[in-house]
Design a protein around this motif. Sequence first.
Motif, PDB file in Angstrom:
ATOM      1  N   ALA A  53       0.756  -1.222   0.161  1.00  0.00           N
ATOM      2  CA  ALA A  53       0.164   0.045   0.041  1.00  0.00           C
ATOM      3  C   ALA A  53       0.897   1.182  -0.002  1.00  0.00           C
ATOM      4  CB  ALA A  53      -1.027   0.085   1.159  1.00  0.00           C
ATOM      5  N   LEU A  54       2.015   1.163   0.773  1.00  0.00           N
ATOM      6  CA  LEU A  54       2.882   2.297   0.810  1.00  0.00           C
ATOM      7  C   LEU A  54       3.531   2.660  -0.506  1.00  0.00           C
ATOM      8  CD1 LEU A  54       4.652   4.629   2.221  1.00  0.00           C
ATOM      9  CD2 LEU A  54       6.122   2.862   2.753  1.00  0.00           C
ATOM     10  N   THR A  55       3.913   1.686  -1.298  1.00  0.00           N
ATOM     11  CA  THR A  55       4.440   1.902  -2.485  1.00  0.00           C
ATOM     12  C   THR A  55       3.343   2.108  -3.470  1.00  0.00           C
ATOM     13  OG1 THR A  55       6.033  -0.228  -2.284  1.00  0.00           O
ATOM     14  CG2 THR A  55       5.541   0.410  -4.495  1.00  0.00           C
ATOM     15  N   GLU A  56       2.036   1.952  -3.436  1.00  0.00           N
ATOM     16  CA  GLU A  56       1.137   2.322  -4.475  1.00  0.00           C
ATOM     17  C   GLU A  56       0.773   4.019  -3.972  1.00  0.00           C
ATOM     18  OE1 GLU A  56       0.063   1.123  -6.979  1.00  0.00           O
ATOM     19  OE2 GLU A  56       0.698  -0.945  -6.632  1.00  0.00           O
ATOM     20  N   LEU A  57       0.877   4.462  -2.678  1.00  0.00           N
ATOM     21  CA  LEU A  57       0.800   5.604  -2.538  1.00  0.00           C
ATOM     22  C   LEU A  57       1.726   6.511  -2.869  1.00  0.00           C
ATOM     23  CD1 LEU A  57      -0.972   5.997   0.966  1.00  0.00           C
ATOM     24  CD2 LEU A  57      -2.110   5.682  -1.207  1.00  0.00           C
ATOM     25  N   LEU A  58       3.145   6.100  -2.833  1.00  0.00           N
ATOM     26  CA  LEU A  58       4.142   6.684  -3.303  1.00  0.00           C
ATOM     27  C   LEU A  58       4.328   7.008  -4.942  1.00  0.00           C
ATOM     28  CD1 LEU A  58       6.890   5.148  -0.867  1.00  0.00           C
ATOM     29  CD2 LEU A  58       5.889   7.569  -0.940  1.00  0.00           C
TER      30      LEU A  58
END
Length: 141
Positions: A53-58
């Motif tokens: 999820a963090l990777t998608e937001l970044l």
Amino acid sequence: MNHATGLQVTDIQSHYRAEFALGEHSARHLRRVLRLYLEGSGLLDVADAAELALTELLANVVRHVPGRRCGTCFLLLPGAVRVEVSDSCPRLPAPVAGDVLADGGRGLHLVEAVTDRWGVTPHSGGGKTVWFECLARQPQP
């Protein structure tokens, strides 16, 4: 270049904040820091979901925010982690319905699928914070 060297599990506090322009290795660096925080808090069972999820937001910051500047915050809660990514771009993200074979447009659907809650908080002066929470699946000691 961003590095997470020297950080030990015993150094983990209840939150982590960083602000910078995202570069080539930023997502990898932030995933590593997040995993250290989750490991040190006994929340390793949510690490894979939180990292995805963090990777998608970044990726959304890289794609949509001029200058790729953002702030990140990892908040360790009892039995959960909350991750926030803030930027100054006024455009609010929204999941799109589109071609399943398209190159993009599925990031927020992934965030929704792998997290327990997510949302967007607009800032009064412009910009927003996109956040998600992952709850532990196993009882905490």
